[in-house]
Enzyme design. Structure first.
Site, PDB file in Angstrom:
ATOM      1  N   SER A 535      47.199   6.644   3.838  1.00 35.02           N
ATOM      2  CA  SER A 535      48.944   6.689   3.078  1.00 35.02           C
ATOM      3  C   SER A 535      49.246   6.161   2.590  1.00 35.02           C
ATOM      4  O   SER A 535      49.174   6.104   1.582  1.00 35.02           O
ATOM      5  CB  SER A 535      49.646   6.554   5.335  1.00 35.02           C
ATOM      6  OG  SER A 535      50.945   6.677   4.846  1.00 35.02           O
ATOM      7  N   ASP A 620      52.528  18.127   6.551  1.00 33.02           N
ATOM      8  CA  ASP A 620      52.267  15.947   6.431  1.00 33.02           C
ATOM      9  C   ASP A 620      54.115  15.883   6.077  1.00 33.02           C
ATOM     10  O   ASP A 620      54.125  16.677   5.072  1.00 33.02           O
ATOM     11  CB  ASP A 620      51.882  15.324   5.819  1.00 33.02           C
ATOM     12  CG  ASP A 620      52.034  14.397   5.970  1.00 33.02           C
ATOM     13  OD1 ASP A 620      52.900  13.482   6.335  1.00 33.02           O
ATOM     14  OD2 ASP A 620      50.764  13.937   5.261  1.00 33.02           O
ATOM     15  N   HIS A 655      49.360  14.845   8.831  1.00 34.19           N
ATOM     16  CA  HIS A 655      50.235  13.664   8.111  1.00 34.19           C
ATOM     17  C   HIS A 655      48.590  12.530   9.723  1.00 34.19           C
ATOM     18  O   HIS A 655      47.308  12.227   8.067  1.00 34.19           O
ATOM     19  CB  HIS A 655      50.468  12.650   8.534  1.00 34.19           C
ATOM     20  CG  HIS A 655      50.238  11.235   8.082  1.00 34.19           C
ATOM     21  ND1 HIS A 655      50.577  11.170   6.335  1.00 34.19           N
ATOM     22  CD2 HIS A 655      50.696  10.102   8.199  1.00 34.19           C
ATOM     23  CE1 HIS A 655      50.800   9.663   5.732  1.00 34.19           C
ATOM     24  NE2 HIS A 655      50.492   9.152   6.893  1.00 34.19           N
TER      25      HIS A 655
END
Length: 689
Positions: A535, A620, A655
């Site tokens: 991320s 995501d 995600h």
């Protein structure tokens, strides 16, 4: 097999007199069959490539699974009538949430188990995420959030715990977390829904049994840079609704026994002032950074705030960063950081006491405690070498009793390993901590293979915790290191402030400095060093690959935020507006050019890059799939050398990747096998055996 090459369709992007040409902007078109085909082609190439490391992947996966205990159970947490806990069986993908009715911890063993929620029964064959589990005050109903596509839009469901039946109440579009609370009488549910950008922005009230269409809208947060979160006080007497950016907060409160009442603003939002509320001893506790950068704890009457009525409970200390407060009837337990490590303090009878621990590196936290009137507060302790240990803390006497230590399957002797802290010198002279763990014999033959992990954003910390699935790496002679770079809060609030906005590059140069220290001190070498981040940590990987990729043989970038400028210029993308307080708003020329100077996608160059494994999820909402897809496409068309570059898109998740534990472990084994393969670690067992 030849790697896929995305077609280039140049698109000009202009602002502030600057013109960028984006050849892969078209990959944003999710409904375009060519986009899906490209992602599938990349997945095919990925599968073809990882076949060569399949023996190592299989071996790592088997060794990771072998380290999972046959059964795991969290220490039961005492409610009013029941003790609640979660258990996990080795063969299952998901946890089982259960409870036992018992008068004391000593009578638990003989009590009959009741299944609150078995996620394995809900899962089916697809993706499943269950987040919030909130029992009603009378402990007869369970409200929980369920999601099956990997987005942040969850469904609120209610289960009758006395009959096991599901109630007809079903509410869509509820935010993933911090979004559900019961009224004191258990007749009403308060919940937060998301807008089109998946920003939590509306508070509603639902009476059980009523049509959802009749639910009252209580508050709407119109500031697109703000989000809403909902919580109940530890005492159960108040609900708190927080509107927050990353630099300011505004909290409303409501007595939980007055669900139809009006919410009261405690202190109106003020730039650069953050606070949170709790309830203790007929007053409000206020954890706030007003004139206190590392936060201080105040007491205030239950009424709108008047600053002159704020009573500081103990003197402010710049070296002590306070992050959480947990009030109980006779004492307050406080979480924070000091000396670069997590800490716990108790406050009772006007005295503040810090808990002391024996190891040089550790992580401590306060568990989810359900009762307010208790002298047994559950806390967790762990380190790289000590498995997660749960203690019962008496916050008044400050004594603690060990209740449970996480089991480790297979042979494990902490004395076989070393954990230590190394300090790297950053470009500006700042000392940056690096936490390491490895087998005692790992460095016997000189520089060892090493994986350096980093994140460095949002003030989030990467602390040393026990990971049984890390043992297969350590037992192969790998050093595992965490770079505590600026952008996190490991060294206090200033550590975060000096790694965001127009100081963001400190995060990247700190990470490179940590790599240089590991190499310079002889722990590893560039040929044996890999990097890993997810991320915002994936942004770290992308920026470091551009700025200092020659220090690394391989990198893993999970769901990486790599197209910073384009994303931050597009408020229609989920959560973009919430990020302006972290990275800056590029509609301002100063921030635009600063972002452009480090944005990984905008700084790809025709040079050699480390071997790269990149992962993403089609659904995501935090980092859109097209960011890593565009980055990989541009790297493939631009970089020199023969280093591997592979992209895996999870076509049915978001995600966090796969939701099942064993599936998640398989993905982890594959990523680590890629890194180990490229830093010279071979399978331990012969493929012929």
């Amino acid at each position: 097999m030849e790697a896929p090459k995305a077609k280039a369709i140049p698109k000009a992007l202009e602002i502030h007199g600057d013109r960028r040409i984006d050849p892969y902007y078209w990959l944003r078109e999710r409904d375009n069959p060519d986009v899906i085909q490209y992602l599938e082609d990349e997945n095919t190439y990925y599968r073809w490539f990882v076949e060569r490391i399949q023996p190592l992947t299989d071996e790592l996966y088997e060794d990771m699974v072998a380290r999972i205990p046959d059964a795991e159970e969290r220490v039961p947490v005492q409610g009013d009538q029941y003790y609640y806990y979660t258990r996990m069986e080795k063969s299952l993908q998901y946890p089982i949430h259960a409870r036992k009715r018992a008068a004391s911890r000593e009578t638990l063993a003989a009590a009959e188990e009741e299944i609150v929620l078995n996620l394995n029964d809900l899962a089916g064959d697809g993706y499943l995420s269950v987040t919030v589990l909130a029992t009603s005050p009378d402990e007869k109903r369970l409200a929980y959030l369920e999601n099956r596509d990997g987005t942040d839009r969850y469904t609120l469901l209610v289960k009758d715990l006395t009959t096991g039946e599901m109630l007809p109440d079903r509410i869509e579009g509820v935010f993933i977390d911090g979004s559900v609370a019961w009224s004191a009488d258990g007749q009403y549910l308060f919940y937060i829904t998301v807008d089109e950008a998946q920003r939590p922005y509306r508070l509603h009230r639902h009476r059980l049994g009523d049509p959802v269409e009749q639910d009252a809208l209580l508050y709407q947060e119109d500031d697109e840079t703000c989000i809403l979160t909902l919580a109940k006080s530890q005492s159960g007497r108040y609900l708190f609704l927080t509107s927050s950016t990353k630099t300011s907060t505004e909290v409303r409160y409501l007595p939980a026994d007055d669900p139809l009442g009006a919410w009261t603003v405690f202190r109106p939002r003020q730039a650069d002032v953050e606070y949170e509320l709790e309830h203790w001893d007929d007053a409000l506790l206020v954890l706030m950074n007003l004139h206190r950068p590392n936060f201080s704890l105040f007491r205030h009457p239950v009424a709108p705030c008047e600053d002159e009525r704020l009573e500081e409970l103990f003197p402010y200390d710049e070296a002590r960063y306070l992050t959480g407060v947990h009030p109980f009837r006779e004492a307050v337990v406080i979480e924070g950081r000091e000396g670069g490590l997590t800490q716990i303090w108790t406050f009772a009878s006007g005295r503040l006491t810090r808990l002391e621990w024996d190891e040089p590196l550790y992580t401590v936290s306060v568990s989810a405690n359900r009762r307010y009137d208790t002298r047994e507060v559950l806390i967790h302790y762990e380190s790289f070498l000590t498995p997660r240990t749960t203690y019962a803390l008496d916050p008044v006497s400050v004594t603690r009793k060990e209740l449970h230590r996480q089991p480790v399957n297979g042979p494990y002797h902490p004395s076989d390993y070393v954990q230590e802290r190394l300090w790297a010198k950053a470009n500006d002279g700042t000392d940056v901590p690096v936490s390491l763990v490895y087998r005692k014999d790992a460095r016997t033959d000189g520089p060892a293979p090493c994986i350096l992990y980093g994140y460095g954003s949002y003030g989030h910390n990467m602390d040393p915790v026990f990971m049984p699935t890390l043992l297969p790496l350590l037992d192969r002679g790998v050093i595992y290191a965490i770079a505590h770079v600026r952008g996190g809060s490991e060294m206090g609030r200033h550590w975060y402030e000096n790694g965001k906005m127009l100081r963001k590059k400190n995060t990247f140069t700190d990470f490179i400095a940590c790599a240089d220290a590991l190499i310079g001190e002889g722990y590893t070498s560039p040929e044996k060093l890999a990097a890993d981040g997810r991320s915002a940590g994936g942004l770290l990987m992308g920026a470091v690959a551009n700025m200092g990729g020659d220090r690394f043989a391989a990198m893993s970038a999970g769901v990486p935020f790599v197209d910073v400028v384009t994303t931050m210029l597009d408020p229609t993308i989920p959560l973009t507006t919430l990020e302006w307080d972290e990275w800056g708003d590029p509609r301002d020329e100063t921030y635009y050019f600063y972002m452009k100077s480090y944005s990984p996608y905008d700084n790809v160059e025709p040079k050699r890059y480390p071997h790269l494994i990149v992962t993403t999820g089609l659904n995501d909402p935090r980092v859109a799939y097209w960011e890593p897809a565009k980055w990989v496409a541009k790297l493939r068309a631009t970089k020199t050398g023969q280093e591997a570059l592979v992209l895996k898109t999870h076509m049915g998740a978001g995600h966090f990747g796969s939701s099942g534990r064993l599936e998640h472990l398989r993905e982890s084994a594959e990523i680590h096998a890629f890194l180990l393969y490229h830093i010279g670690v071979s399978p331990k067992r012969s493929t012929a055996s």
